[in-house]
Scaffold this motif. Structure first.
Motif, PDB file in Angstrom:
ATOM      1  N   VAL A   1       0.830  -1.211   0.000  1.00 23.29           N
ATOM      2  CA  VAL A   1       0.000   0.000   0.000  1.00 23.29           C
ATOM      3  C   VAL A   1       0.865   1.262   0.000  1.00 23.29           C
ATOM      4  O   VAL A   1       0.408   2.323  -0.415  1.00 23.29           O
ATOM      5  N   LYS A   2       2.115   1.155   0.428  1.00 28.71           N
ATOM      6  CA  LYS A   2       3.028   2.307   0.404  1.00 28.71           C
ATOM      7  C   LYS A   2       3.348   2.727  -1.031  1.00 28.71           C
ATOM      8  O   LYS A   2       3.662   3.892  -1.284  1.00 28.71           O
ATOM      9  N   ASP A   3       3.292   1.767  -1.951  1.00 29.22           N
ATOM     10  CA  ASP A   3       3.631   2.038  -3.347  1.00 29.22           C
ATOM     11  C   ASP A   3       2.401   2.037  -4.260  1.00 29.22           C
ATOM     12  O   ASP A   3       2.537   2.129  -5.469  1.00 29.22           O
ATOM     13  N   TRP A   4       1.211   1.944  -3.690  1.00 32.19           N
ATOM     14  CA  TRP A   4      -0.015   1.772  -4.467  1.00 32.19           C
ATOM     15  C   TRP A   4      -0.245   2.957  -5.387  1.00 32.19           C
ATOM     16  O   TRP A   4      -0.064   4.108  -4.991  1.00 32.19           O
ATOM     17  N   ASN A   5      -0.663   2.675  -6.630  1.00 33.32           N
ATOM     18  CA  ASN A   5      -0.841   3.755  -7.600  1.00 33.32           C
ATOM     19  C   ASN A   5      -2.065   3.545  -8.500  1.00 33.32           C
ATOM     20  O   ASN A   5      -2.075   3.955  -9.650  1.00 33.32           O
ATOM     21  N   LEU A   6      -3.090   2.913  -7.959  1.00 30.38           N
ATOM     22  CA  LEU A   6      -4.355   2.743  -8.676  1.00 30.38           C
ATOM     23  C   LEU A   6      -5.497   3.209  -7.790  1.00 30.38           C
ATOM     24  O   LEU A   6      -5.411   3.120  -6.561  1.00 30.38           O
ATOM     25  N   ILE A   7      -6.552   3.689  -8.417  1.00 29.48           N
ATOM     26  CA  ILE A   7      -7.741   4.089  -7.687  1.00 29.48           C
ATOM     27  C   ILE A   7      -8.973   3.664  -8.499  1.00 29.48           C
ATOM     28  O   ILE A   7      -8.962   3.757  -9.723  1.00 29.48           O
ATOM     29  N   VAL A   8      -9.973   3.171  -7.823  1.00 29.09           N
ATOM     30  CA  VAL A   8     -11.227   2.783  -8.468  1.00 29.09           C
ATOM     31  C   VAL A   8     -12.094   4.031  -8.587  1.00 29.09           C
ATOM     32  O   VAL A   8     -12.314   4.740  -7.603  1.00 29.09           O
ATOM     33  N   VAL A   9     -12.609   4.279  -9.799  1.00 22.64           N
ATOM     34  CA  VAL A   9     -13.489   5.439  -9.983  1.00 22.64           C
ATOM     35  C   VAL A   9     -14.915   5.041 -10.352  1.00 22.64           C
ATOM     36  O   VAL A   9     -15.816   5.870 -10.304  1.00 22.64           O
ATOM     37  N   ARG A  10     -15.098   3.781 -10.724  1.00 23.12           N
ATOM     38  CA  ARG A  10     -16.455   3.322 -11.069  1.00 23.12           C
ATOM     39  C   ARG A  10     -16.524   1.809 -10.994  1.00 23.12           C
ATOM     40  O   ARG A  10     -15.611   1.117 -11.420  1.00 23.12           O
ATOM     41  N   ILE A  11     -17.641   1.309 -10.462  1.00 23.85           N
ATOM     42  CA  ILE A  11     -17.934  -0.122 -10.469  1.00 23.85           C
ATOM     43  C   ILE A  11     -19.412  -0.272 -10.815  1.00 23.85           C
ATOM     44  O   ILE A  11     -20.253   0.454 -10.284  1.00 23.85           O
ATOM     45  N   GLU A  12     -19.715  -1.224 -11.697  1.00 24.09           N
ATOM     46  CA  GLU A  12     -21.103  -1.560 -11.985  1.00 24.09           C
ATOM     47  C   GLU A  12     -21.202  -3.073 -12.107  1.00 24.09           C
ATOM     48  O   GLU A  12     -20.285  -3.724 -12.609  1.00 24.09           O
ATOM     49  N   ILE A  13     -22.288  -3.621 -11.615  1.00 23.37           N
ATOM     50  CA  ILE A  13     -22.493  -5.070 -11.649  1.00 23.37           C
ATOM     51  C   ILE A  13     -23.940  -5.354 -12.029  1.00 23.37           C
ATOM     52  O   ILE A  13     -24.863  -4.755 -11.481  1.00 23.37           O
ATOM     53  N   ASP A  14     -24.108  -6.269 -12.971  1.00 25.17           N
ATOM     54  CA  ASP A  14     -25.432  -6.761 -13.351  1.00 25.17           C
ATOM     55  C   ASP A  14     -25.508  -8.219 -12.914  1.00 25.17           C
ATOM     56  O   ASP A  14     -24.618  -9.019 -13.233  1.00 25.17           O
ATOM     57  N   TYR A  15     -26.569  -8.548 -12.197  1.00 23.43           N
ATOM     58  CA  TYR A  15     -26.770  -9.902 -11.704  1.00 23.43           C
ATOM     59  C   TYR A  15     -27.742 -10.619 -12.635  1.00 23.43           C
ATOM     60  O   TYR A  15     -28.833 -10.133 -12.895  1.00 23.43           O
ATOM     61  N   LYS A  16     -27.331 -11.773 -13.134  1.00 25.54           N
ATOM     62  CA  LYS A  16     -28.113 -12.510 -14.120  1.00 25.54           C
ATOM     63  C   LYS A  16     -28.809 -13.731 -13.536  1.00 25.54           C
ATOM     64  O   LYS A  16     -29.860 -14.114 -13.993  1.00 25.54           O
ATOM     65  N   LYS A  17     -28.175 -14.366 -12.562  1.00 19.75           N
ATOM     66  CA  LYS A  17     -28.678 -15.620 -12.006  1.00 19.75           C
ATOM     67  C   LYS A  17     -28.112 -15.751 -10.599  1.00 19.75           C
ATOM     68  O   LYS A  17     -27.001 -15.316 -10.337  1.00 19.75           O
ATOM     69  N   GLU A  18     -28.866 -16.364  -9.705  1.00 23.08           N
ATOM     70  CA  GLU A  18     -28.355 -16.504  -8.340  1.00 23.08           C
ATOM     71  C   GLU A  18     -27.111 -17.384  -8.324  1.00 23.08           C
ATOM     72  O   GLU A  18     -26.950 -18.290  -9.129  1.00 23.08           O
ATOM     73  N   ILE A  19     -26.229 -17.069  -7.391  1.00 22.68           N
ATOM     74  CA  ILE A  19     -25.005 -17.824  -7.188  1.00 22.68           C
ATOM     75  C   ILE A  19     -25.183 -18.603  -5.888  1.00 22.68           C
ATOM     76  O   ILE A  19     -25.544 -18.022  -4.866  1.00 22.68           O
ATOM     77  N   LEU A  20     -24.915 -19.875  -5.934  1.00 25.07           N
ATOM     78  CA  LEU A  20     -25.158 -20.731  -4.781  1.00 25.07           C
ATOM     79  C   LEU A  20     -23.865 -21.110  -4.066  1.00 25.07           C
ATOM     80  O   LEU A  20     -22.786 -21.141  -4.669  1.00 25.07           O
ATOM     81  N   TYR A  21     -23.991 -21.428  -2.816  1.00 23.95           N
ATOM     82  CA  TYR A  21     -22.863 -21.788  -1.968  1.00 23.95           C
ATOM     83  C   TYR A  21     -22.189 -23.084  -2.404  1.00 23.95           C
ATOM     84  O   TYR A  21     -20.971 -23.200  -2.353  1.00 23.95           O
ATOM     85  N   GLN A  22     -22.922 -24.046  -2.877  1.00 23.39           N
ATOM     86  CA  GLN A  22     -22.412 -25.399  -3.056  1.00 23.39           C
ATOM     87  C   GLN A  22     -21.377 -25.567  -4.160  1.00 23.39           C
ATOM     88  O   GLN A  22     -20.627 -26.536  -4.149  1.00 23.39           O
ATOM     89  N   ASP A  23     -21.328 -24.685  -5.141  1.00 29.15           N
ATOM     90  CA  ASP A  23     -20.456 -24.895  -6.296  1.00 29.15           C
ATOM     91  C   ASP A  23     -19.475 -23.746  -6.478  1.00 29.15           C
ATOM     92  O   ASP A  23     -19.822 -22.577  -6.298  1.00 29.15           O
ATOM     93  N   ASP A  24     -18.247 -24.108  -6.873  1.00 29.68           N
ATOM     94  CA  ASP A  24     -17.232 -23.101  -7.157  1.00 29.68           C
ATOM     95  C   ASP A  24     -17.673 -22.205  -8.305  1.00 29.68           C
ATOM     96  O   ASP A  24     -18.510 -22.583  -9.130  1.00 29.68           O
ATOM     97  N   VAL A  25     -17.072 -21.024  -8.361  1.00 34.29           N
ATOM     98  CA  VAL A  25     -17.310 -20.097  -9.457  1.00 34.29           C
ATOM     99  C   VAL A  25     -15.984 -19.797 -10.144  1.00 34.29           C
ATOM    100  O   VAL A  25     -14.911 -20.038  -9.595  1.00 34.29           O
ATOM    101  N   LYS A  26     -16.094 -19.271 -11.348  1.00 37.31           N
ATOM    102  CA  LYS A  26     -14.917 -18.832 -12.089  1.00 37.31           C
ATOM    103  C   LYS A  26     -15.156 -17.375 -12.461  1.00 37.31           C
ATOM    104  O   LYS A  26     -16.211 -17.034 -13.002  1.00 37.31           O
ATOM    105  N   ILE A  27     -14.185 -16.531 -12.163  1.00 29.07           N
ATOM    106  CA  ILE A  27     -14.254 -15.126 -12.548  1.00 29.07           C
ATOM    107  C   ILE A  27     -13.389 -14.967 -13.797  1.00 29.07           C
ATOM    108  O   ILE A  27     -12.191 -15.268 -13.773  1.00 29.07           O
ATOM    109  N   GLU A  28     -13.994 -14.525 -14.881  1.00 23.92           N
ATOM    110  CA  GLU A  28     -13.267 -14.254 -16.113  1.00 23.92           C
ATOM    111  C   GLU A  28     -13.028 -12.750 -16.190  1.00 23.92           C
ATOM    112  O   GLU A  28     -13.954 -11.958 -15.984  1.00 23.92           O
TER     113      GLU A  28
END
Length: 130
Positions: free
Chosen positions: A45-72
């Protein structure tokens, strides 16, 4: 494309029995780690040089606890000082959520954006969605 496997934790779920919407933003942040490393190899964090200026998320289908997910993770565009990241959450090969995050290469001392260095830009371009 970057691919990040995630195992949903029991405490990621809510009273409705699915992964809470707020957890997905945290998963997206986890999936951005390889991009963070391009700008700040130490991840300090002493050398950090990025900042988030916007985030948007659209949810298409529920995500369940029982199964792993993959983030692409891919990139939509690269500007002078900013870049737009695209994330997709898949569970059992089904699209469950997708979102975008705009990050800015940022000088925290000067409190202003700074140009993305050419060597980092070249690495980012490898992840542009085509």
């Amino acid at each position: 494309m970057l691919k990040t496997p995630i195992t949903p934790r029991f405490n990621d779920t809510d009273a409705l029995g699915h992964v809470n919407h707020s957890v997905v933003a945290t998963w997206f942040e986890t999936a951005r780690r390889p991009l963070f490393s391009l700008f700040c190899p130490s991840l300090s964090v002493k050398d950090w040089n990025l900042i988030v200026v916007r985030i948007e998320i659209d949810y298409k289908k529920e995500i369940l606890y029982q199964d792993d997910v993959k983030i692409e993770t891919t990139l939509e565009k690269i500007g002078n000082s900013s870049f737009t990241v695209i994330h997709r959450v898949r569970q059992k090969d089904e699209l469950c959520a997708e979102g975008k995050c705009v990050l800015v290469h940022f000088d925290y001392r000067a409190k202003k954006p700074q140009k993305i260095p050419e060597e980092i830009r070249a690495e980012l371009e490898k992840h542009l969605e085509r």
